[in-house]
Design an enzyme around this catalytic site. Structure first.
Site, mmCIF file in Angstrom:
data_model
loop_
_atom_site.group_PDB
_atom_site.id
_atom_site.type_symbol
_atom_site.label_atom_id
_atom_site.label_comp_id
_atom_site.label_asym_id
_atom_site.label_seq_id
_atom_site.Cartn_x
_atom_site.Cartn_y
_atom_site.Cartn_z
ATOM 1 C CG PHE A 1 13.822 -15.130 24.167
ATOM 2 C CD1 PHE A 1 14.891 -14.327 23.821
ATOM 3 C CD2 PHE A 1 13.416 -16.109 23.272
ATOM 4 C CE1 PHE A 1 15.549 -14.485 22.604
ATOM 5 C CE2 PHE A 1 14.043 -16.276 22.047
ATOM 6 C CZ PHE A 1 15.129 -15.456 21.712
ATOM 7 C CG LEU A 2 12.755 -18.722 30.465
ATOM 8 C CD1 LEU A 2 12.907 -19.800 31.516
ATOM 9 C CD2 LEU A 2 11.380 -18.757 29.846
ATOM 10 N NE ARG A 3 9.053 -11.252 31.075
ATOM 11 C CZ ARG A 3 7.839 -10.715 31.238
ATOM 12 N NH1 ARG A 3 7.715 -9.438 31.536
ATOM 13 N NH2 ARG A 3 6.760 -11.487 31.128
ATOM 14 C CB ALA B 1 17.062 6.065 36.372
ATOM 15 C CB CYS C 1 20.656 -13.351 32.007
ATOM 16 S SG CYS C 1 19.876 -14.941 32.339
ATOM 17 C CG ASN D 1 20.075 -11.277 27.282
ATOM 18 O OD1 ASN D 1 18.870 -11.071 27.379
ATOM 19 N ND2 ASN D 1 20.638 -12.378 27.719
ATOM 20 C CG LEU E 1 13.483 3.846 28.779
ATOM 21 C CD1 LEU E 1 12.678 4.878 28.006
ATOM 22 C CD2 LEU E 1 14.974 4.128 28.628
ATOM 23 C CB THR F 1 26.619 -20.746 29.253
ATOM 24 O OG1 THR F 1 25.531 -19.809 29.265
ATOM 25 C CG2 THR F 1 26.184 -21.982 28.479
ATOM 26 C CE LYS G 1 12.967 -9.803 37.535
ATOM 27 N NZ LYS G 1 12.480 -10.203 36.198
#
Length: 433
Positions: free
Chosen positions: A152-154, A256, A264, A212, A254, A86, A327
Site C-alpha cells: 500500500f505504498l504511496r 479537485a 497504479c 485503489n 478531495l 503487473t 504527483k
C-alpha cells in the site's frame, strides 16, 4: 531471516531496502541489466526521497545483495517476495501477469527446500490460487506455499509506508504456515501496534483492488462536483473543506484538479473491472467506468480552459507547463495527466515548454517533441499562459511577482488548485482553474 525479493523496481527496491533496515539479510533479483548495474553500485534508477541513501547503506554493509540469477535466489533462503510489475495489457483493461507467472515458472523448479512465496504485486483476485496450483505442479519433492501480502505504498512516502504502514494484510490458504513466518518478518512493525489482518488469499487480493478503487472514486467524485461548481459559480475548494470535516467523508483525496494518474490507480481500476467481468460480476463495478471517464474528462477540460484563456485558439501560443510527474515527490510520468495535457495543447498548435524538478528525463523519453526547461523561470520565458499541473512545493510557493518580467502575458491556470488565488490576482495575473 534470509529474504529474497524478486523484481527490484519501485516496489521491490523499496521493500528490499526496508527489510534490510529491519535486520534481515536480503537478496534482490533483477533481470534488467541497466537497473541491476545501478543497484549494485547503490544507485536507485528512479526518484524516491530517502531511498538512495537507505539502499546504498545496506548495499555497502553487505546486508543487501542484488543478482540476476534465479539459481542464486533459489539457494539463498526460504522466503521469496514477488514484487514484479503487473501493467495493463496492450489494448485491454486486464492486468498483464506475464512477469508474475514467470517468477513461478523460473523459480519453483530450482527449489531444493520448502519455501514460502509471498506476493506483493497488485494482481486480480484468484491469482494466488492459480499460482499455488502451478507451483504444486512444478515443485520437485518440496513443499511450496503461496500467500499474498499486498503493498500500500504511496510514491514519495514509500519508506514511511513500508516501515510504518497503517496496516499489514496477509492472505493465506487454510492450513498454511505463512502467518507465523510473516509475523517474524514484520516483527518490528507489529510490535509498534500496526494492525495485522490475516484472511484468505482472495480477500487479500481484493483489499488492494478495493482500496485503489475507493481512492479513485473519491478523486473523481470531487472532480465531478468541480464541474457542477464551475457551472454554478461555486468554490469547490471551500466545498471540499466543508464536507471534509464530516468524519465519515474526510478531507484527504478531495482535492479537485486534473485528476489521478501514475502506474497504479488507472490500470488497477481497469483491471478490477475486467476481472469482475470474468467472474460474472461486471454490473457491480460499472460505476468505475464513470470514475475513469470523469478522470480522463478533466484532462480535456484543462485543455479547453487553456484555449479559452488564450482567446479561443492555441495556435502560435507560448505555453509553460509546470509539472510533468503524476504527483509531487516522484519522477513517475506513467499515465501522467500533466504530460497528457501538455501533449494535447501542443497538438492544437501551441509551443509548449515543460519543467519538472525531477521528471524531465522521463518526460523527454515519452514526449521528445515537447521543449524542456531546467527551471521555472526558463519555462515561463515569454509565456502567454502558465499552467501549474503538478503541485510541487516550489510551484505552490511561487511568488508571482518573480514571473511578471519574464512572461509575455500574465495568465495562470491552476490545474491542482494549489496556488494562492488572491496573491496571484494582486500581482496582476488573470487566474483560471
Amino acid at each position: 531471516m534470509r529474504l529474497t525479493v524478486i523484481g527490484m523496481g519501485y516496489l521491490g527496491a523499496t521493500h528490499a531496502a526496508c527489510m534490510a533496515e529491519f535486520g534481515h539479510e536480503v537478496l534482490g533479483v533483477e533481470r534488467n541489466p541497466d537497473r541491476l548495474a545501478k543497484l549494485k553500485d547503490g544507485e536507485v534508477p528512479f526518484y524516491e526521497p530517502g531511498l538512495p541513501e537507505l539502499l546504498k547503506r545496506h548495499i555497502d554493509s553487505g546486508r543487501l545483495h542484488v543478482t540476476d540469477s534465479y539459481d542464486a535466489a533459489a539457494s539463498w533462503g526460504e522466503v521469496f517476495f514477488i514484487a514484479v510489475g503487473t501493467p495493463q495489457k496492450r489494448g485491454e483493461n486486464a492486468a498483464d501477469l506475464c512477469y508474475v507467472d514467470a517468477v513461478i515458472e523460473e523459480l519453483v523448479p530450482l527449489l531444493e527446500h520448502d519455501a514460502l512465496i509471498l506476493g506483493k504485486s497488485t494482481v486480480p483476485v484468484g491469482t494466488a490460487q492459480r499460482l499455488a496450483d502451478r507451483a504444486n505442479e512444478l515443485a520437485k519433492d518440496v513443499h511450496v506455499e503461496v500467500a499474498w501480502n499486498p503493498e500500500f505504498l504511496r510514491e514519495g512516502f514509500a519508506i514511511q509506508d513500508t516501515i510504518h504502514p497503517d496496516r499489514l494484510v496477509l492472505g493465506q490458504f487454510a492450513g498454511g504456515g505463512a502467518e507465523a513466518v510473516t509475523r517474524e518478518i514484520y516483527a518490528p512493525i507489529i510490535e509498534e501496534g500496526t494492525p495485522f489482518i490475516v484472511t484468505d488469499t482472495a480477500t487479500a487480493e481484493l483489499v488492494k483492488a478495493s482500496a485503489n478503487a475507493f481512492l479513485a472514486t473519491k478523486i473523481s467524485f470531487i472532480n465531478a462536483i468541480a464541474e457542477v461548481c464551475s457551472a454554478a459559480g461555486a468554490d469547490v475548494s471551500a466545498l471540499a473543506d466543508a464536507i471534509g470535516y464530516d468524519p465519515r467523508i474526510g478531507r484527504k483525496f478531495l482535492n479537485a484538479g486534473i485528476g489521478f494518474g501514475g502506474g497504479c490507480l488507472p490500470k488497477d481500476i481497469r483491471a478490477f473491472m475486467a476481472r469482475a467481468g470474468e467472474l460474472g460480476a461486471a454490473q457491480a463495478l460499472t460505476f468505475l467506468r464513470e470514475v475513469d471517464n470523469v478522470n480522463m474528462r478533466r484532462r480535456t477540460r484543462m485543455v479547453e480552459v487553456a484555449r479559452e484563456a488564450c482567446g479561443g485558439s492555441l495556435v502560435g501560443v507560448n505555453v509553460a507547463i509546470l509539472g510533468a510527474a503524476f504527483k509531487p515527490e516522484s519522477d513517475d510520468v506513467r499515465d501522467s495527466p500533466a504530460l497528457n495535457v501538455a501533449g494535447q495543447i501542443q497538438l492544437q498548435g501551441a509551443s509548449v515548454t515543460v519543467y519538472d524538478p525531477k521528471a524531465n528525463p522521463n518526460s523527454r523519453a515519452i514526449f521528445p517533441t515537447l521543449s524542456y526547461a531546467e527551471s521555472t523561470l526558463e519555462a515561463c520565458d515569454h509565456a502567454d499562459v502558465v499552467l501549474v499541473l503538478t503541485e510541487w512545493a516550489e510551484f505552490r510557493e511561487l511568488n508571482p511577482y518573480d514571473l511578471n518580467s519574464v512572461v509575455r502575458q500574465r495568465i495562470v491556470i491552476d490545474g491542482r488548485l494549489c496556488l494562492d488565488k488572491a496573491q496571484w490576482q494582486s500581482a496582476g495575473w488573470t487566474y483560471f482553474t
